[in-house]
Scaffold this motif. Structure first.
Motif, PDB file in Angstrom:
ATOM      1  N   PRO A  23       2.970 -26.100 -30.790  1.00 15.59           N
ATOM      2  CA  PRO A  23       2.610 -24.709 -31.071  1.00 15.59           C
ATOM      3  C   PRO A  23       2.287 -24.536 -32.551  1.00 15.59           C
ATOM      4  CG  PRO A  23       4.969 -24.928 -30.792  1.00 15.59           C
ATOM      5  CD  PRO A  23       4.382 -26.261 -30.404  1.00 15.59           C
ATOM      6  N   LYS A  24       1.427 -23.565 -32.869  1.00 15.83           N
ATOM      7  CA  LYS A  24       1.009 -23.321 -34.239  1.00 15.83           C
ATOM      8  C   LYS A  24       2.152 -22.689 -35.024  1.00 15.83           C
ATOM      9  CE  LYS A  24      -2.693 -21.229 -36.934  1.00 15.83           C
ATOM     10  NZ  LYS A  24      -3.937 -20.430 -36.888  1.00 15.83           N
ATOM     11  N   SER A  25       2.413 -23.224 -36.218  1.00 17.11           N
ATOM     12  CA  SER A  25       3.519 -22.717 -37.027  1.00 17.11           C
ATOM     13  C   SER A  25       3.140 -21.366 -37.640  1.00 17.11           C
ATOM     14  CB  SER A  25       3.860 -23.719 -38.133  1.00 17.11           C
ATOM     15  OG  SER A  25       4.792 -23.157 -39.031  1.00 17.11           O
ATOM     16  N   GLN A  26       4.147 -20.521 -37.810  1.00 16.79           N
ATOM     17  CA  GLN A  26       3.904 -19.226 -38.441  1.00 16.79           C
ATOM     18  C   GLN A  26       3.595 -19.371 -39.934  1.00 16.79           C
ATOM     19  OE1 GLN A  26       7.454 -16.901 -38.176  1.00 16.79           O
ATOM     20  NE2 GLN A  26       8.745 -18.402 -39.232  1.00 16.79           N
ATOM     21  N   ASN A  27       3.903 -20.556 -40.478  1.00 18.91           N
ATOM     22  CA  ASN A  27       3.620 -20.824 -41.881  1.00 18.91           C
ATOM     23  C   ASN A  27       2.344 -21.621 -42.071  1.00 18.91           C
ATOM     24  OD1 ASN A  27       5.959 -19.506 -42.711  1.00 18.91           O
ATOM     25  ND2 ASN A  27       7.198 -21.367 -42.552  1.00 18.91           N
ATOM     26  N   ASN A  58      -1.434 -22.506 -42.957  1.00 18.32           N
ATOM     27  CA  ASN A  58      -2.304 -22.028 -44.048  1.00 18.32           C
ATOM     28  C   ASN A  58      -1.498 -21.341 -45.152  1.00 18.32           C
ATOM     29  OD1 ASN A  58      -4.760 -22.930 -42.900  1.00 18.32           O
ATOM     30  ND2 ASN A  58      -4.814 -21.126 -41.573  1.00 18.32           N
ATOM     31  N   THR A  59      -0.314 -21.876 -45.424  1.00 15.91           N
ATOM     32  CA  THR A  59       0.501 -21.397 -46.549  1.00 15.91           C
ATOM     33  C   THR A  59       0.948 -22.598 -47.366  1.00 15.91           C
ATOM     34  OG1 THR A  59       2.613 -21.538 -45.347  1.00 15.91           O
ATOM     35  CG2 THR A  59       1.350 -19.471 -45.159  1.00 15.91           C
ATOM     36  N   PHE A  60       1.455 -22.344 -48.552  1.00 13.39           N
ATOM     37  CA  PHE A  60       2.008 -23.416 -49.381  1.00 13.39           C
ATOM     38  C   PHE A  60       3.335 -22.937 -49.959  1.00 13.39           C
ATOM     39  CE2 PHE A  60      -0.235 -20.835 -52.419  1.00 13.39           C
ATOM     40  CZ  PHE A  60       0.540 -20.873 -53.562  1.00 13.39           C
ATOM     41  N   SER A  61       4.261 -23.897 -50.140  1.00  8.30           N
ATOM     42  CA  SER A  61       5.589 -23.600 -50.670  1.00  8.30           C
ATOM     43  C   SER A  61       5.929 -24.617 -51.742  1.00  8.30           C
ATOM     44  CB  SER A  61       6.649 -23.625 -49.562  1.00  8.30           C
ATOM     45  OG  SER A  61       6.344 -22.695 -48.543  1.00  8.30           O
ATOM     46  N   VAL A  62       6.890 -24.262 -52.593  1.00 11.13           N
ATOM     47  CA  VAL A  62       7.346 -25.155 -53.660  1.00 11.13           C
ATOM     48  C   VAL A  62       8.822 -25.423 -53.448  1.00 11.13           C
ATOM     49  CG1 VAL A  62       7.601 -25.467 -56.144  1.00 11.13           C
ATOM     50  CG2 VAL A  62       5.622 -24.249 -55.253  1.00 11.13           C
ATOM     51  N   PHE A  63       9.186 -26.734 -53.396  1.00 13.59           N
ATOM     52  CA  PHE A  63      10.576 -27.158 -53.231  1.00 13.59           C
ATOM     53  C   PHE A  63      10.962 -28.026 -54.417  1.00 13.59           C
ATOM     54  CE2 PHE A  63       9.362 -26.006 -49.013  1.00 13.59           C
ATOM     55  CZ  PHE A  63      10.518 -25.570 -48.390  1.00 13.59           C
ATOM     56  N   ARG A  64      12.228 -27.974 -54.808  1.00  9.38           N
ATOM     57  CA  ARG A  64      12.762 -28.839 -55.855  1.00  9.38           C
ATOM     58  C   ARG A  64      14.041 -29.463 -55.356  1.00  9.38           C
ATOM     59  NH1 ARG A  64      14.516 -25.981 -61.225  1.00  9.38           N
ATOM     60  NH2 ARG A  64      16.130 -25.250 -59.789  1.00  9.38           N
ATOM     61  N   ASN A  65      14.023 -30.802 -55.232  1.00  4.64           N
ATOM     62  CA  ASN A  65      15.181 -31.548 -54.726  1.00  4.64           C
ATOM     63  C   ASN A  65      15.614 -31.021 -53.358  1.00  4.64           C
ATOM     64  OD1 ASN A  65      15.181 -32.999 -57.133  1.00  4.64           O
ATOM     65  ND2 ASN A  65      16.616 -31.574 -58.113  1.00  4.64           N
ATOM     66  N   GLY A  66      14.656 -30.653 -52.523  1.00  4.27           N
ATOM     67  CA  GLY A  66      14.958 -30.196 -51.166  1.00  4.27           C
ATOM     68  C   GLY A  66      15.293 -28.731 -51.060  1.00  4.27           C
ATOM     69  N   PRO A  74       0.359 -17.404 -48.680  1.00  2.00           N
ATOM     70  CA  PRO A  74      -0.863 -17.710 -47.910  1.00  2.00           C
ATOM     71  C   PRO A  74      -1.957 -18.272 -48.806  1.00  2.00           C
ATOM     72  CG  PRO A  74      -0.655 -15.346 -48.258  1.00  2.00           C
ATOM     73  CD  PRO A  74       0.614 -15.964 -48.762  1.00  2.00           C
ATOM     74  N   LEU A  75      -2.730 -19.187 -48.246  1.00  2.11           N
ATOM     75  CA  LEU A  75      -3.874 -19.733 -48.959  1.00  2.11           C
ATOM     76  C   LEU A  75      -5.017 -18.732 -48.938  1.00  2.11           C
ATOM     77  CD1 LEU A  75      -3.975 -23.395 -47.587  1.00  2.11           C
ATOM     78  CD2 LEU A  75      -3.374 -22.706 -49.900  1.00  2.11           C
ATOM     79  N   PRO A  76      -5.845 -18.707 -49.968  1.00 11.69           N
ATOM     80  CA  PRO A  76      -7.043 -17.855 -49.914  1.00 11.69           C
ATOM     81  C   PRO A  76      -7.945 -18.262 -48.754  1.00 11.69           C
ATOM     82  CG  PRO A  76      -6.632 -18.648 -52.155  1.00 11.69           C
ATOM     83  CD  PRO A  76      -5.699 -19.390 -51.265  1.00 11.69           C
ATOM     84  N   GLU A  77      -8.641 -17.305 -48.217  1.00 17.14           N
ATOM     85  CA  GLU A  77      -9.515 -17.587 -47.075  1.00 17.14           C
ATOM     86  C   GLU A  77     -10.559 -18.629 -47.417  1.00 17.14           C
ATOM     87  OE1 GLU A  77     -11.173 -13.991 -45.656  1.00 17.14           O
ATOM     88  OE2 GLU A  77      -9.251 -13.116 -45.056  1.00 17.14           O
TER      89      GLU A  77
END
Length: 454
Positions: A1-5, A7-15, A23-26
């Motif tokens: 199934p398609k994730s609700q996230n 076309n988005t990006f996230s930033v993680f540090r050490n998990g 959201p990413l620009p169109e």
């Protein structure tokens, strides 16, 4: 199934998550994204996979473990003959060499400029702070002034790093050193840096009559620069006109407030004088009525004493001398009210000649009640300043400084003769120069500072 996230990006540090999914620009959705991490003055370790360095709250593939259909590999562009060109422009100083370079790079964007001018441009674009005092003191395009206040920049260490790195990364370069390319020994040093077989070294002579295309481009550049200068002058003139208009409106409004406050103050003073005059007239009338009443009683006593003296004379003819003191006492009592009346009148005339007394507490309360239009029990700061404002007029050109001290104070601007300023603080004695200083605000442009008064 398609994730609700998707076309988005996230930033993680050490998990641990640092940001929520954004959201990413169109315009970027469905296109290949190239990872890029940029920090200043920080060492960063980046992990592209295949496994994460710390467990994540969800499962996904790292970039290093992505499937082939999910990635796109772009080959690095290579020249046709396998050699990268290194251009050495040769031309006279201040004869359009850098103008030629700008036109060449516009037509050949795959070439990279190597010059001090480009180093400064990269530094400023990267956010390296440069003092505003150095703008406009650029020197020449060939050897501009750095003046960043950073030792690795100002001692040209970054230039040495660039000279060591560029031969390792084969690219098309333009070595723009006007003086260095004219001197054989300097040119020989640069040629040795690009002695690898992957480089082709070419000298481009930029001299003589320029082509018509170059002339047209330079005329257009000069026209744009002239137009930009005219636009800036027009905007500055418009801003100055608007500033003066606003300053005039503020001065007019302040004058109206002062006039209104003066009228209210005058009205309060007149009412206080009227009430004081009425009180004094009433007091004087009461005093006169009291004097008249006391004078009537004294007259009755004198008449009674004279009647008794006449009656005693009839009874005893030998007692007239004894009764004389009583008659004299009655006469003195009759004359005493007249003397008191004269003294009271003289006293009243003396009081009228004295200075009027200062307003009492009740009168001050009535005065402030006039300014308290909202019946809030207090007057606003603006109204109080309008009542107590102190203005000065400049009679001699004088400097307006940031600090109270004269020697270490930075000049904000100069006050011209005829300007009006509002006193905010002072006067304060400046010990080093033995003069009086006040902090003022110029009504023309609301600029505040310290100045000297005489």
């Amino acid at each position: 199934p398609k994730s609700q996230n998707a076309n988005t990006f996230s930033v993680f540090r050490n998990g641990a998550r640092l940001t929520q999914p954004s959201p990413l620009p169109e315009t970027l959705q469905g296109k290949t994204l190239f990872p890029h991490v940029a920090f200043r003055n920080v060492s960063v370790q980046v992990n592209f996979g295949p496994e994460p360095m710390a467990p994540l709250p969800f499962s996904c593939r790292m970039a290093g473990a992505a499937a082939q259909p999910d990635t796109e590999t772009l080959p690095a562009p290579e020249p046709k003959d396998g050699k990268y060109e290194v251009l050495f422009p040769v031309g006279y100083p201040d004869e359009g060499t850098f103008e030629w370079l700008d036109g060449f790079l516009a037509k050949n964007p795959h070439y990279t400029e190597l010059s001090d001018r480009k180093i400064i441009e990269w530094a400023v674009a990267s956010g390296v702070w440069r003092s505003k005092q150095q703008w406009g003191k650029e020197g020449s395009n060939d050897k501009p002034r750095y003046d960043f206040g950073l030792q690795p920049m100002d001692d040209f260490s970054v230039r040495g790093v660039l000279e060591a790195v560029t031969p390792v990364f084969p690219r098309h370069y333009v070595v723009m050193e006007v003086r260095g390319n004219l001197l054989p020994n300097e040119r020989e040093k640069v040629l040795k840096r690009f002695s690898a077989s992957c480089f082709k070294r070419t000298a481009r002579v930029v001299m003589g009559e320029p082509p018509e295309e170059f002339k047209v481009s330079q005329h257009e550049r000069l026209r744009k620069a002239k137009q930009q200068k005219a636009d800036q002058a027009w905007k500055a003139k418009k801003a100055e006109k608007e500033r003066k208009k606003q300053a005039a409106e503020r001065a007019k409004k302040l004058a109206e407030q002062r006039k209104e406050a003066q009228e209210k103050r005058q009205k309060v003073i007149e009412e206080a004088k009227k009430k004081r005059a009425e009180a004094e007239a009433k007091k004087k009338a009461e005093a006169e009525a009291k004097k008249k009443a006391e004078g009537g009683e004294a007259g009755e006593k004198v008449a009674e004493g004279e009647a008794k003296a006449d009656e005693g004379g009839e009874k005893k003819a030998e007692e007239p001398k004894a009764e004389e003191p009583k008659a004299e006492e009655a006469k003195a009592e009759a004359e005493e009210p007249k003397k008191m009346e004269v003294d009271e009148g003289a006293k009243g005339e003396g009081e009228e000649k004295k200075a009027e007394p200062l307003p009492e507490g009740a009168e001050l309360q009535r005065a402030f009640a006039v300014f308290d239009e909202d019946k809030a029990g207090a007057v606003s700061k603006a109204v109080l300043e309008a009542i107590l404002i102190v203005l000065m007029k400049v009679v001699k050109d004088v400097a307006l400084t940031q600090g109270m001290g004269i020697k270490d104070g930075k000049t904000v601007r100069r006050l011209e003769v005829g300007e009006v300023v509002q006193v905010l603080e002072g006067p304060v004695k400046e010990e080093t120069m033995d003069v009086l200083r006040v902090r003022v605000k110029a009504l023309q442009d609301d600029v505040e500072g310290w100045t000297t008064v005489t």
